[in-house]
Design a protein around this motif. Sequence first.
Motif, PDB file in Angstrom:
ATOM      1  N   ARG A 159      84.475 -18.568  25.395  1.00  0.00           N
ATOM      2  CA  ARG A 159      85.524 -17.621  25.018  1.00  0.00           C
ATOM      3  C   ARG A 159      86.739 -18.271  24.370  1.00  0.00           C
ATOM      4  N   SER A 160      86.804 -19.597  24.341  1.00  0.00           N
ATOM      5  CA  SER A 160      87.996 -20.260  23.821  1.00  0.00           C
ATOM      6  C   SER A 160      87.717 -21.028  22.532  1.00  0.00           C
ATOM      7  N   LEU A 161      86.636 -20.679  21.835  1.00  0.00           N
ATOM      8  CA  LEU A 161      86.323 -21.355  20.584  1.00  0.00           C
ATOM      9  C   LEU A 161      87.290 -20.923  19.491  1.00  0.00           C
ATOM     10  N   SER A 162      87.359 -21.711  18.428  1.00  0.00           N
ATOM     11  CA  SER A 162      88.232 -21.366  17.304  1.00  0.00           C
ATOM     12  C   SER A 162      87.721 -20.089  16.639  1.00  0.00           C
ATOM     13  N   PRO A 163      88.606 -19.336  15.985  1.00  0.00           N
ATOM     14  CA  PRO A 163      88.208 -18.047  15.380  1.00  0.00           C
ATOM     15  C   PRO A 163      87.037 -18.150  14.417  1.00  0.00           C
ATOM     16  N   ILE A 164      86.922 -19.259  13.695  1.00  0.00           N
ATOM     17  CA  ILE A 164      85.840 -19.358  12.714  1.00  0.00           C
ATOM     18  C   ILE A 164      84.474 -19.325  13.393  1.00  0.00           C
ATOM     19  N   PHE A 165      84.392 -19.921  14.594  1.00  0.00           N
ATOM     20  CA  PHE A 165      83.129 -19.882  15.331  1.00  0.00           C
ATOM     21  C   PHE A 165      82.866 -18.481  15.881  1.00  0.00           C
ATOM     22  N   ALA A 166      83.919 -17.798  16.292  1.00  0.00           N
ATOM     23  CA  ALA A 166      83.750 -16.452  16.841  1.00  0.00           C
ATOM     24  C   ALA A 166      83.320 -15.460  15.772  1.00  0.00           C
ATOM     25  N   VAL A 167      83.775 -15.673  14.530  1.00  0.00           N
ATOM     26  CA  VAL A 167      83.489 -14.728  13.451  1.00  0.00           C
ATOM     27  C   VAL A 167      82.163 -15.029  12.763  1.00  0.00           C
ATOM     28  N   ILE A 211      79.029 -12.827  10.327  1.00  0.00           N
ATOM     29  CA  ILE A 211      78.825 -12.985   8.888  1.00  0.00           C
ATOM     30  C   ILE A 211      77.418 -13.499   8.612  1.00  0.00           C
ATOM     31  N   MET A 212      77.029 -14.565   9.322  1.00  0.00           N
ATOM     32  CA  MET A 212      75.659 -15.093   9.235  1.00  0.00           C
ATOM     33  C   MET A 212      74.901 -14.540  10.440  1.00  0.00           C
ATOM     34  N   LYS A 213      74.194 -13.445  10.238  1.00  0.00           N
ATOM     35  CA  LYS A 213      73.720 -12.647  11.348  1.00  0.00           C
ATOM     36  C   LYS A 213      72.448 -13.168  12.005  1.00  0.00           C
ATOM     37  N   ARG A 257      69.356 -16.423  12.602  1.00  0.00           N
ATOM     38  CA  ARG A 257      69.157 -17.864  12.604  1.00  0.00           C
ATOM     39  C   ARG A 257      68.525 -18.343  11.299  1.00  0.00           C
ATOM     40  N   ASN A 258      67.615 -17.536  10.753  1.00  0.00           N
ATOM     41  CA  ASN A 258      66.935 -17.946   9.520  1.00  0.00           C
ATOM     42  C   ASN A 258      67.891 -18.064   8.339  1.00  0.00           C
ATOM     43  N   THR A 259      68.932 -17.257   8.320  1.00  0.00           N
ATOM     44  CA  THR A 259      69.910 -17.338   7.232  1.00  0.00           C
ATOM     45  C   THR A 259      71.054 -18.286   7.565  1.00  0.00           C
ATOM     46  N   SER A 260      70.965 -18.966   8.697  1.00  0.00           N
ATOM     47  CA  SER A 260      72.044 -19.869   9.126  1.00  0.00           C
ATOM     48  C   SER A 260      71.523 -21.276   9.404  1.00  0.00           C
ATOM     49  N   GLN A 261      70.310 -21.572   8.929  1.00  0.00           N
ATOM     50  CA  GLN A 261      69.718 -22.858   9.290  1.00  0.00           C
ATOM     51  C   GLN A 261      70.011 -23.931   8.242  1.00  0.00           C
ATOM     52  N   ASN A 262      70.254 -25.120   8.756  1.00  0.00           N
ATOM     53  CA  ASN A 262      70.427 -26.313   7.921  1.00  0.00           C
ATOM     54  C   ASN A 262      69.275 -27.267   8.175  1.00  0.00           C
ATOM     55  N   PHE A 263      68.948 -28.066   7.155  1.00  0.00           N
ATOM     56  CA  PHE A 263      67.805 -28.972   7.242  1.00  0.00           C
ATOM     57  C   PHE A 263      68.302 -30.414   7.126  1.00  0.00           C
ATOM     58  N   ILE A 264      67.865 -31.249   8.041  1.00  0.00           N
ATOM     59  CA  ILE A 264      68.273 -32.653   8.044  1.00  0.00           C
ATOM     60  C   ILE A 264      67.019 -33.524   8.111  1.00  0.00           C
ATOM     61  N   GLU A 265      66.910 -34.449   7.186  1.00  0.00           N
ATOM     62  CA  GLU A 265      65.806 -35.413   7.190  1.00  0.00           C
ATOM     63  C   GLU A 265      66.342 -36.750   7.679  1.00  0.00           C
ATOM     64  N   PHE A 310      73.874 -21.713  22.083  1.00  0.00           N
ATOM     65  CA  PHE A 310      72.991 -20.819  21.346  1.00  0.00           C
ATOM     66  C   PHE A 310      73.744 -19.538  21.016  1.00  0.00           C
ATOM     67  N   ILE A 311      73.206 -18.790  20.050  1.00  0.00           N
ATOM     68  CA  ILE A 311      73.792 -17.521  19.620  1.00  0.00           C
ATOM     69  C   ILE A 311      72.949 -16.374  20.168  1.00  0.00           C
ATOM     70  N   ALA A 312      73.602 -15.388  20.747  1.00  0.00           N
ATOM     71  CA  ALA A 312      72.911 -14.178  21.200  1.00  0.00           C
ATOM     72  C   ALA A 312      73.902 -13.025  21.154  1.00  0.00           C
ATOM     73  N   GLY A 313      73.480 -11.905  20.592  1.00  0.00           N
ATOM     74  CA  GLY A 313      74.367 -10.747  20.523  1.00  0.00           C
ATOM     75  C   GLY A 313      75.647 -11.019  19.770  1.00  0.00           C
ATOM     76  N   GLN A 314      75.579 -11.883  18.720  1.00  0.00           N
ATOM     77  CA  GLN A 314      76.747 -12.252  17.912  1.00  0.00           C
ATOM     78  C   GLN A 314      77.830 -12.982  18.713  1.00  0.00           C
ATOM     79  N   HIS A 315      77.444 -13.601  19.811  1.00  0.00           N
ATOM     80  CA  HIS A 315      78.369 -14.423  20.590  1.00  0.00           C
ATOM     81  C   HIS A 315      77.746 -15.789  20.841  1.00  0.00           C
ATOM     82  N   ILE A 316      78.598 -16.766  21.135  1.00  0.00           N
ATOM     83  CA  ILE A 316      78.132 -18.134  21.375  1.00  0.00           C
ATOM     84  C   ILE A 316      78.127 -18.396  22.878  1.00  0.00           C
TER      85      ILE A 316
END
Length: 471
Positions: A196-204, A208-210, A212-220, A266-272
């Motif tokens: 509940r005390s994360l910065s606003p950008i994490f809460a929002v 915006i990125m609803k 997981r498939n549209t929010s995934q990053n790939f690292i090799e 993890f993300i669930a219900g648009q919350h962290i």
Amino acid sequence: MKKKCVYWLPKLGVLAALSMIFMAASAVLRIVWAAGEALSSAVFWLQVVLPLAANVSFIVILLRDSRDRLYRSAIPVWLGCVFFAVKALGFPSRLHTVLCLCLYALVAALYTATVTGRVPTQKLLWPLFGLPMLYHIFVEDTQKVGWPLHDWLPELSVLCCMAALLCLSLAMKKRPVEEGAYVKRFGDRNDGRRLRSLSPIFAVSPYIMKTRNTSQNFIEDHIEVTEMERYIVEKRKAGLKNFGVLHVLLAAYVRTCARYPGLNRFIAGQHIFTRDREIEINMTIKKEMSTDSPDTVIKVTFDPADTADIVYGRFNDKVREVKDAPLDTGFDKLAGAFNLIPGLLLKFFVFLLQGMDYFGLLPRFLTKLSPFHGSLYITSMASLGIPPIYHHLYDFGNVPVFVSFGKKRRVFETKRDGSVVLRKYIDCNFVTDERIVDGFYFASCLRYLHNLLSDPWQLDTPPEEIIRDET
């Protein structure tokens, strides 16, 4: 953090069973009454559907959440108070209406304050439920003697509700919470604590990125394994049969979560949310190494304090349990049950499960079996003799990281003095949900993971400190 109280039901004893029986009886009486009445739409929803929702949710919460989230029982109590308040608005006496509204507000407020740990005793609830019930029986109901039985049904339904709440207030027990310990509250899930005390950008960002498939990053990534191989040889000589790269990677990931707990979000219900000290790792395995052997999923839970030996023991015990089992695992039985549902109905059923998961209503036994819920999904391409793949994240569930590692490969590299040296590498591909932490945090995790893998003997001792995630 101040010391608080947690109320719970250590077991579903006689009083708890009576509470559910009374609440079920209240629902049955309400249904029987409604069946014999010609009700308008508004009356049907407010005087039938609303109390039935309170009755059913009360029973479900006691069965599912009474040990660790009894505070959720405040939800049906509030629903019941709204029902009684609507009913009180029709009383002929304004004084009677005002007194009843004050009583219902007190019931809702005091019950919520008690089960959420803000009131240090549940004894205040005993007269709160007991006295109105006695007044109802010996004062109000004496004026209704001679009524037809059908007209008595709503009164009996109300009495059953009061009796259920009185039984529950007598059955609940108090256990103290030491300073620093987290007390679950509204908004938390049975598999995680909401941050509940994360910065606003994490809460929002989850809005915006609803998905997981549209929010995934790939690292090799490429891991040099010279020291790891020496470490594996020592472990095998010490008696850890088949100790290998997989065990080292798992132990290093668990240790990284001890240092960087944001990795276990993890993300669930648009919350962290965070899993805190529960690190759930999923892996798909075959019972036999053949193309026609069925796949199954194992889930192993680790603690940030676990050493490499503990990780090896827990993981291998789970693998042996699955491979040696003559019958299907819990996951296999669950998948088999889903397979029996016709296609269109299954589609609706999965939609229903997704909705329940969104609001954190899935039972814990389901999320423990589900391969789509966990801290990490790991897959070994080395056993198949191929390079690692990039595996997508699942939109269903909440797994935020998927890692795949491949077979060892040899590379000739030129040193600064011009000489050529043969090195061995393992390629690892990570797919991450970028919404749980920022890029700098992920990079710090990866650097720390490399530090552990370059000197894996660090994994033989517990971490000096386990860092707790934000509140």
